[in-house]
Design a protein around this motif. Structure first.
Motif, PDB file in Angstrom:
ATOM      1  N   UNK A 199       0.810  -1.215   0.000  1.00  0.00           N
ATOM      2  CA  UNK A 199       0.000   0.000   0.000  1.00  0.00           C
ATOM      3  C   UNK A 199       0.849   1.273   0.000  1.00  0.00           C
ATOM      4  N   UNK A 200       1.981   1.268   0.694  1.00  0.00           N
ATOM      5  CA  UNK A 200       2.845   2.458   0.747  1.00  0.00           C
ATOM      6  C   UNK A 200       3.425   2.775  -0.624  1.00  0.00           C
ATOM      7  N   UNK A 201       3.886   1.737  -1.336  1.00  0.00           N
ATOM      8  CA  UNK A 201       4.462   1.956  -2.666  1.00  0.00           C
ATOM      9  C   UNK A 201       3.388   2.430  -3.645  1.00  0.00           C
ATOM     10  N   UNK A 202       2.194   1.864  -3.529  1.00  0.00           N
ATOM     11  CA  UNK A 202       1.106   2.293  -4.416  1.00  0.00           C
ATOM     12  C   UNK A 202       0.709   3.740  -4.147  1.00  0.00           C
ATOM     13  N   UNK A 203       0.708   4.116  -2.854  1.00  0.00           N
ATOM     14  CA  UNK A 203       0.381   5.502  -2.492  1.00  0.00           C
ATOM     15  C   UNK A 203       1.429   6.472  -3.037  1.00  0.00           C
ATOM     16  N   UNK A 204       2.689   6.065  -2.980  1.00  0.00           N
ATOM     17  CA  UNK A 204       3.763   6.918  -3.502  1.00  0.00           C
ATOM     18  C   UNK A 204       3.652   7.075  -5.017  1.00  0.00           C
ATOM     19  N   UNK A 205       3.272   6.001  -5.697  1.00  0.00           N
ATOM     20  CA  UNK A 205       3.106   6.075  -7.152  1.00  0.00           C
ATOM     21  C   UNK A 205       1.934   6.992  -7.527  1.00  0.00           C
ATOM     22  N   UNK A 206       0.868   6.933  -6.741  1.00  0.00           N
ATOM     23  CA  UNK A 206      -0.260   7.842  -6.978  1.00  0.00           C
ATOM     24  C   UNK A 206       0.141   9.290  -6.724  1.00  0.00           C
ATOM     25  N   UNK A 207       0.952   9.496  -5.679  1.00  0.00           N
ATOM     26  CA  UNK A 207       1.450  10.835  -5.379  1.00  0.00           C
ATOM     27  C   UNK A 207       2.370  11.331  -6.496  1.00  0.00           C
ATOM     28  N   UNK A 208       3.183  10.437  -7.038  1.00  0.00           N
ATOM     29  CA  UNK A 208       4.082  10.800  -8.133  1.00  0.00           C
ATOM     30  C   UNK A 208       3.293  11.198  -9.376  1.00  0.00           C
ATOM     31  N   UNK A 209       2.210  10.460  -9.612  1.00  0.00           N
ATOM     32  CA  UNK A 209       1.366  10.772 -10.772  1.00  0.00           C
ATOM     33  C   UNK A 209       0.659  12.118 -10.597  1.00  0.00           C
TER      34      UNK A 209
ATOM     35  N   UNK B  72       6.084  14.107 -10.261  1.00  0.00           N
ATOM     36  CA  UNK B  72       7.469  13.836  -9.852  1.00  0.00           C
ATOM     37  C   UNK B  72       7.661  12.329  -9.903  1.00  0.00           C
ATOM     38  N   UNK B  73       8.102  11.841 -11.027  1.00  0.00           N
ATOM     39  CA  UNK B  73       8.167  10.392 -11.260  1.00  0.00           C
ATOM     40  C   UNK B  73       9.113   9.667 -10.313  1.00  0.00           C
ATOM     41  N   UNK B  74      10.101  10.378  -9.762  1.00  0.00           N
ATOM     42  CA  UNK B  74      11.079   9.732  -8.892  1.00  0.00           C
ATOM     43  C   UNK B  74      10.467   9.256  -7.564  1.00  0.00           C
ATOM     44  N   UNK B  75       9.287   9.770  -7.229  1.00  0.00           N
ATOM     45  CA  UNK B  75       8.630   9.344  -5.985  1.00  0.00           C
ATOM     46  C   UNK B  75       8.129   7.909  -6.064  1.00  0.00           C
ATOM     47  N   UNK B  76       7.799   7.458  -7.248  1.00  0.00           N
ATOM     48  CA  UNK B  76       7.256   6.106  -7.419  1.00  0.00           C
ATOM     49  C   UNK B  76       8.383   5.070  -7.402  1.00  0.00           C
ATOM     50  N   UNK B  77       8.347   4.119  -6.470  1.00  0.00           N
ATOM     51  CA  UNK B  77       9.407   3.109  -6.395  1.00  0.00           C
ATOM     52  C   UNK B  77       9.460   2.193  -7.625  1.00  0.00           C
ATOM     53  N   UNK B  78       8.311   2.033  -8.313  1.00  0.00           N
ATOM     54  CA  UNK B  78       8.259   1.123  -9.451  1.00  0.00           C
ATOM     55  C   UNK B  78       8.267  -0.326  -9.007  1.00  0.00           C
ATOM     56  N   UNK B  79       8.212  -1.220  -9.968  1.00  0.00           N
ATOM     57  CA  UNK B  79       8.235  -2.654  -9.652  1.00  0.00           C
ATOM     58  C   UNK B  79       9.639  -3.079  -9.244  1.00  0.00           C
ATOM     59  N   UNK B  80       9.725  -3.898  -8.227  1.00  0.00           N
ATOM     60  CA  UNK B  80      11.008  -4.452  -7.805  1.00  0.00           C
ATOM     61  C   UNK B  80      10.758  -5.813  -7.175  1.00  0.00           C
ATOM     62  N   UNK B  81      11.799  -6.605  -7.113  1.00  0.00           N
ATOM     63  CA  UNK B  81      11.682  -7.936  -6.531  1.00  0.00           C
ATOM     64  C   UNK B  81      12.946  -8.255  -5.742  1.00  0.00           C
ATOM     65  N   UNK B  82      12.760  -8.672  -4.504  1.00  0.00           N
ATOM     66  CA  UNK B  82      13.884  -9.069  -3.649  1.00  0.00           C
ATOM     67  C   UNK B  82      13.605 -10.460  -3.121  1.00  0.00           C
ATOM     68  N   UNK B  83      14.498 -11.385  -3.380  1.00  0.00           N
ATOM     69  CA  UNK B  83      14.321 -12.762  -2.915  1.00  0.00           C
ATOM     70  C   UNK B  83      14.673 -12.880  -1.437  1.00  0.00           C
TER      71      UNK B  83
END
Length: 270
Positions: free
Chosen positions: A56-66, A70-81
């Motif tokens: 939810x935090x990453x999605x909220x940041x992406x909405x804020x970026x939109x 300010x595109x840099x606010x959105x973390x984007x997709x990432x994957x950590x094993x």
């Protein structure tokens, strides 16, 4: 336990009463820990949610970026094993997390039982403000845990979990490292949110006053920024996301200290 009975109790009676309270606390913690243990999927869905890019935090940041462009606010997709390198580590982590969950869920009952044990030794006015202080301390601690869960830990994990010194080094985070970092930050943030309570008691014993806190506002703000930068090394936005509530706690401490001193002076006059 009523006051009359309390006054007639010997040292060994008090010890026996404490033993019963500890037993009841252990029983409640054990019951909730077992419930958390058998509900493994729900428990670890909650624990592991911040490591997914759809949290939810990453999605909220992406909405804020939109919204702010300010595109840099959105973390984007990432994957950590997350990996386990020891034979028994997953089972031990499961038991440990279930125990902590049981402890957290049972914490209101624990506080109630312990306060009930010491309550007869307090004066009537002490009982009233002690109850308020305990409730405030409990709520503030949980606010700190929630801030860590929804802001501090996700942003820190996303930055540190995806940071690479070289493309030849792949990040695979151990399960124990993830859990220990999550737990440590939760406790740390819960403790940070106890600043107003600490300020209250320091004012009560005359160590500080509101004038001292107002005088060192700027110094406190710098220290808060440094602490926030250490805890959340991701970017300036996440640093201020943590620093703002911490500074608000400092301002709240000024109000609380001022009120505590006025109350103390009023009682002295009476």
């Amino acid at each position: 336990m009523d006051d009359a009975k309390e006054n007639n109790m010997t040292f060994w009676d008090h010890l026996e009463e404490l033993r019963k309270i500890i037993f009841r606390i252990a029983l409640f913690v054990g019951i909730f820990a077992v419930l958390a243990f058998v509900n493994k999927k729900i428990l670890f869905d909650i624990i592991f949610a911040p490591h997914r890019s759809d949290f939810i935090t990453y999605r909220a940041l992406c909405q804020l970026a939109e919204w702010s462009h300010i595109s840099s606010l959105c973390p984007g997709d990432f994957h950590v094993d997350l990996i386990s390198i020891n034979l028994s580590s997953q089972f031990i982590v499961h038991m440990t997390v279930a125990f902590y969950a049981g402890l957290v869920i049972a914490s209101p009952y624990i506080i109630y039982q312990l306060f009930g044990f010491i309550k007869p030794a307090l004066y009537e006015n002490e009982r009233k403000y002690s109850t308020r202080v305990l409730i405030a301390a409990f709520l503030l601690f949980f606010c700190g845990i929630l801030l860590n869960y929804y802001a501090v830990f996700p942003l820190s994990f996303r930055f540190l979990g995806t940071y690479q010194v070289s493309e030849f080094v792949e990040n695979k985070i151990t399960l124990s490292s993830y859990i220990s970092t999550f737990t440590m930050l939760s406790i740390a943030m819960g403790a940070v949110f106890e600043i107003p309570i600490l300020a209250y008691f320091m004012a009560k014993i005359g160590l500080i006053n509101s004038g001292h806190l107002k005088k060192f506002r700027r110094h406190a703000f710098i220290v808060i920024l440094i602490i926030a930068a250490i805890i959340t090394p991701a970017d300036v936005f996440s640093m201020f996301l943590l620093a703002i509530p911490m500074y608000m706690l400092y301002e709240l401490s000024i109000v609380i200290v001022n009120k505590a001193i006025k109350t103390k002076e009023k009682k002295r006059i009476e």
